[in-house]
Design an enzyme around this catalytic site. Sequence first.
Site, PDB file in Angstrom:
ATOM      1  N   ASN A 150      12.815  -2.327   7.551  1.00 14.09           N
ATOM      2  CA  ASN A 150      13.343  -3.057   8.715  1.00 14.09           C
ATOM      3  C   ASN A 150      13.634  -4.536   8.443  1.00 14.09           C
ATOM      4  O   ASN A 150      14.595  -5.089   8.974  1.00 14.09           O
ATOM      5  CB  ASN A 150      12.416  -2.879   9.925  1.00 14.09           C
ATOM      6  CG  ASN A 150      11.034  -3.424   9.694  1.00 14.09           C
ATOM      7  OD1 ASN A 150      10.508  -3.370   8.582  1.00 14.09           O
ATOM      8  ND2 ASN A 150      10.440  -3.964  10.717  1.00 14.09           N
ATOM      9  N   GLY A 226       4.299  -0.438   6.684  1.00 12.10           N
ATOM     10  CA  GLY A 226       5.104   0.736   7.022  1.00 12.10           C
ATOM     11  C   GLY A 226       4.475   1.473   8.184  1.00 12.10           C
ATOM     12  O   GLY A 226       3.732   0.889   8.985  1.00 12.10           O
ATOM     13  N   THR A 228       2.235   4.166  10.524  1.00 11.34           N
ATOM     14  CA  THR A 228       0.802   4.453  10.600  1.00 11.34           C
ATOM     15  C   THR A 228       0.440   5.726   9.838  1.00 11.34           C
ATOM     16  O   THR A 228      -0.585   5.776   9.147  1.00 11.34           O
ATOM     17  CB  THR A 228       0.370   4.530  12.082  1.00 11.34           C
ATOM     18  OG1 THR A 228       0.483   3.205  12.628  1.00 11.34           O
ATOM     19  CG2 THR A 228      -1.066   5.006  12.238  1.00 11.34           C
ATOM     20  N   ALA A 229       1.279   6.747   9.919  1.00 12.01           N
ATOM     21  CA  ALA A 229       0.965   8.004   9.220  1.00 12.01           C
ATOM     22  C   ALA A 229       0.957   7.770   7.705  1.00 12.01           C
ATOM     23  O   ALA A 229       0.072   8.279   6.993  1.00 12.01           O
ATOM     24  CB  ALA A 229       1.983   9.077   9.579  1.00 12.01           C
ATOM     25  N   THR A 230       1.902   6.996   7.198  1.00  9.10           N
ATOM     26  CA  THR A 230       1.932   6.693   5.763  1.00  9.10           C
ATOM     27  C   THR A 230       0.699   5.885   5.381  1.00  9.10           C
ATOM     28  O   THR A 230       0.078   6.126   4.338  1.00  9.10           O
ATOM     29  CB  THR A 230       3.204   5.897   5.392  1.00  9.10           C
ATOM     30  OG1 THR A 230       4.325   6.495   6.018  1.00  9.10           O
ATOM     31  CG2 THR A 230       3.423   5.862   3.900  1.00  9.10           C
ATOM     32  N   GLU A 248      -0.401  -2.832   6.969  1.00 12.94           N
ATOM     33  CA  GLU A 248       0.297  -3.372   8.152  1.00 12.94           C
ATOM     34  C   GLU A 248       1.132  -2.235   8.713  1.00 12.94           C
ATOM     35  O   GLU A 248       2.129  -1.834   8.099  1.00 12.94           O
ATOM     36  CB  GLU A 248       1.197  -4.542   7.743  1.00 12.94           C
ATOM     37  CG  GLU A 248       0.453  -5.745   7.213  1.00 12.94           C
ATOM     38  CD  GLU A 248      -0.454  -6.386   8.246  1.00 12.94           C
ATOM     39  OE1 GLU A 248      -0.283  -6.100   9.444  1.00 12.94           O
ATOM     40  OE2 GLU A 248      -1.335  -7.150   7.852  1.00 12.94           O
ATOM     41  N   CYS A 282       8.439  -4.549  13.831  1.00  8.93           N
ATOM     42  CA  CYS A 282       7.130  -4.017  14.220  1.00  8.93           C
ATOM     43  C   CYS A 282       6.549  -4.786  15.394  1.00  8.93           C
ATOM     44  O   CYS A 282       5.747  -4.255  16.144  1.00  8.93           O
ATOM     45  CB  CYS A 282       6.182  -4.069  13.039  1.00  8.93           C
ATOM     46  SG  CYS A 282       6.026  -5.720  12.338  1.00  8.93           S
ATOM     47  N   GLU A 462      -2.864 -10.357   6.510  1.00  3.31           N
ATOM     48  CA  GLU A 462      -2.036 -11.003   5.502  1.00  3.31           C
ATOM     49  C   GLU A 462      -1.685 -12.401   6.005  1.00  3.31           C
ATOM     50  O   GLU A 462      -1.964 -12.757   7.135  1.00  3.31           O
ATOM     51  CB  GLU A 462      -0.786 -10.164   5.242  1.00  3.31           C
ATOM     52  CG  GLU A 462      -1.150  -8.805   4.683  1.00  3.31           C
ATOM     53  CD  GLU A 462       0.052  -7.967   4.263  1.00  3.31           C
ATOM     54  OE1 GLU A 462       1.174  -8.269   4.664  1.00  3.31           O
ATOM     55  OE2 GLU A 462      -0.169  -6.997   3.525  1.00  3.31           O
TER      56      GLU A 462
HETATM   57  P1  NAD Z   1       7.363   4.305   6.026  1.00  2.00           P
HETATM   58  O1  NAD Z   1       5.879   4.358   6.214  1.00  2.00           O
HETATM   59  O2  NAD Z   1       8.125   5.547   6.129  1.00  2.00           O
HETATM   60  O3  NAD Z   1       7.738   3.683   4.599  1.00  2.00           O
HETATM   61  C1  NAD Z   1       7.282   2.415   4.184  1.00  2.00           C
HETATM   62  C2  NAD Z   1       7.255   2.372   2.673  1.00  2.00           C
HETATM   63  O4  NAD Z   1       6.261   3.286   2.202  1.00  2.00           O
HETATM   64  C3  NAD Z   1       8.558   2.794   2.000  1.00  2.00           C
HETATM   65  O5  NAD Z   1       8.753   2.004   0.855  1.00  2.00           O
HETATM   66  C4  NAD Z   1       8.278   4.240   1.625  1.00  2.00           C
HETATM   67  O6  NAD Z   1       9.045   4.704   0.544  1.00  2.00           O
HETATM   68  C5  NAD Z   1       6.813   4.177   1.256  1.00  2.00           C
HETATM   69  N1  NAD Z   1       6.077   5.445   1.346  1.00  2.00           N
HETATM   70  C6  NAD Z   1       6.327   6.504   2.149  1.00  2.00           C
HETATM   71  N2  NAD Z   1       5.411   7.473   1.931  1.00  2.00           N
HETATM   72  C7  NAD Z   1       4.565   7.012   0.982  1.00  2.00           C
HETATM   73  C8  NAD Z   1       3.398   7.536   0.353  1.00  2.00           C
HETATM   74  N3  NAD Z   1       2.914   8.746   0.646  1.00  2.00           N
HETATM   75  N4  NAD Z   1       2.765   6.776  -0.559  1.00  2.00           N
HETATM   76  C9  NAD Z   1       3.210   5.538  -0.860  1.00  2.00           C
HETATM   77  N5  NAD Z   1       4.308   4.998  -0.314  1.00  2.00           N
HETATM   78  C10 NAD Z   1       4.972   5.711   0.617  1.00  2.00           C
HETATM   79  O7  NAD Z   1       7.869   3.195   7.062  1.00  2.00           O
HETATM   80  P2  NAD Z   1       9.375   2.780   7.360  1.00  2.00           P
HETATM   81  O8  NAD Z   1       9.995   3.871   8.168  1.00  2.00           O
HETATM   82  O9  NAD Z   1      10.012   2.306   6.122  1.00  2.00           O
HETATM   83  O10 NAD Z   1       9.152   1.489   8.277  1.00  2.00           O
HETATM   84  C11 NAD Z   1       8.973   1.537   9.646  1.00  2.00           C
HETATM   85  C12 NAD Z   1       7.496   1.413  10.011  1.00  2.00           C
HETATM   86  O11 NAD Z   1       6.956   0.220   9.446  1.00  2.00           O
HETATM   87  C13 NAD Z   1       7.288   1.291  11.494  1.00  2.00           C
HETATM   88  O12 NAD Z   1       6.201   2.103  11.868  1.00  2.00           O
HETATM   89  C14 NAD Z   1       6.936  -0.175  11.692  1.00  2.00           C
HETATM   90  O13 NAD Z   1       6.164  -0.459  12.822  1.00  2.00           O
HETATM   91  C15 NAD Z   1       6.189  -0.463  10.443  1.00  2.00           C
HETATM   92  N6  NAD Z   1       6.163  -1.895  10.174  1.00  2.00           N
HETATM   93  C16 NAD Z   1       4.975  -2.565  10.320  1.00  2.00           C
HETATM   94  C17 NAD Z   1       4.937  -3.942  10.110  1.00  2.00           C
HETATM   95  C18 NAD Z   1       3.651  -4.710  10.254  1.00  2.00           C
HETATM   96  O14 NAD Z   1       3.605  -5.847   9.788  1.00  2.00           O
HETATM   97  N7  NAD Z   1       2.619  -4.163  10.887  1.00  2.00           N
HETATM   98  C19 NAD Z   1       6.098  -4.619   9.738  1.00  2.00           C
HETATM   99  C20 NAD Z   1       7.290  -3.898   9.616  1.00  2.00           C
HETATM  100  C21 NAD Z   1       7.317  -2.521   9.821  1.00  2.00           C
END
Ligand code: NAD
Length: 484
Positions: A150, A226, A228-230, A248, A282, A462
């Site tokens: 994002n 990324g 929450t499930a990841t 995060e 986020c 962070e």
């Molecule tokens: P995502 O969890 O699908 O992917 C994030 C990253 O993790 C990507 O680089 C992806 O390739 C990697 N990834 C996926 N599965 C993995 C695994 N099993 N092991 C290691 N790496 C893995 O998230 P997204 O769809 O890219 O981003 C959107 C999400 O991120 C939303 O839920 C958003 O709220 C969250 N987000 C949180 C913050 C925060 O600071 N809290 C900031 C921005 C986005």
Amino acid sequence: MSSLRNFVGGAWVPPRGGGWMDVVEPATGAVYARVADSGGADVDEAVRAAGEAFAGWAATPAAERSRVMLRVAALIEDNLEALARAESVDSGKPVALARRVDIPRAAANFRFFATAILHTRSDLHDTDGAALNYTLRRPLGVVGCISPWNLPLYLFTWKIAPAIAAGNCVVGKPSEVTPVTASMLCDLCNEAGLPPGVLNVVHGAGAGAGKALVEHAGVRAISFTGGTATGRAIAATAGPAFKKVSLELGGKNANVVFADADVEEAAREACRAAFTNQGQVCLCGSRVFVQRGVYDAFVDRLVAHARALRVGDPLDEQTEQGALVSRAHFEKVRDAVERAKKDGARALCGGAPADAPNARCAQGVFYPPTVLADAPASCEAMQEEIFGPVVTVTPFDTEEEALALANGVRYGLAAMVWTSDLNRAHRVAARLEAGIVWVNCWMVRDLRTPFGGMKESGVGREGGDEALRFFTEMKNVCLRMGGE
Ligand code: NAD
């Protein structure tokens, strides 16, 4: 068509397995590049390069690490236009937003941590004259930084800058959906004189490169942003290996508007908080709770502001709402709104995919700003992150009711309060279950403050000293003082 290879030991290398993924411009649906689909062997190679660079980088004086990082920051600024355009094409965000926010903040991340390491301090404890206790902090070694799509360059640099500043070597894994600006950054790091191996980038899918990075025995810490499930899957892997983890994660942020607030200002900022970057931040305020006396006036203004936002070609300077990041994400947002309607929500504006803004974008994925009323508190649209341009509005009567509604989700990333009553501002801010509470504002950030979520929005903090601490390990030394 360009091929985004991995950046290992300061050089570009193709993926060992020979796999590639398409990079799609979401505003047009066109494939315009391909990116390495890396696996365990590529991660292994990158971790090795990082490990080889570590001793030299960790021993480099802070002033020199700082100088190199400041050069990276300056180069990001020098390349503002190219980076902003690339980020816009890659992610669908308005180019004006990338130019104003994403890219300057990426430079600011480098600048902030480059100068922070010149001002660290440590304590020494005099133990009743019998001993001196002090604490040494040392970089961890090789660390993994995994970022989402994002805010691609902004969040990638938010992790790698403190890691490098503290003397670590990084293997980064940017989102496979938006890989371009991370690759551009690698070239800038070479140009700035960052020694080979200090920053390595392995591109690829989460289930491939991402998972391999988390599992790698040579990686001492994982900083992840990324979903929450990841985050849960990463914690389950990293925990038994005793890696340090910073997570995060997602949010479902409440925006609470009291009747004594400046309703016009609150509505204008609620619109910005809901729809910036097509609602794909986020920290977006995706649930607005409004005290009943001003509910109608507030909602009228919010809807008027939302309707006025210009949905358009991300490369058009006038565009305020660009494309969603991918077709898969667009379908997720569209389906979530349809389910919300079945659950009783009413779209006051938006609520169905937008027309393509021009011929170039005929195959793009556009969804208009959407305001939903009457969504029951327990329904999916009020409980789960949609991560698109969708906001719910709900009336409340009392402060207690507002707090119960705001806190009634599993997330706890950010919250906003709008009020002119100072006592109420402090009282409510203290009780909102969120890692950051904005009072009469949104998204005002001071990089010195710790950043992160509560509940299922994350673990660890962070930013500022917290980030530098995360990327170090501590050793206490106790020195007995001589005596007769
Ligand atoms: P995502 O969890 O699908 O992917 C994030 C990253 O993790 C990507 O680089 C992806 O390739 C990697 N990834 C996926 N599965 C993995 C695994 N099993 N092991 C290691 N790496 C893995 O998230 P997204 O769809 O890219 O981003 C959107 C999400 O991120 C939303 O839920 C958003 O709220 C969250 N987000 C949180 C913050 C925060 O600071 N809290 C900031 C921005 C986005």
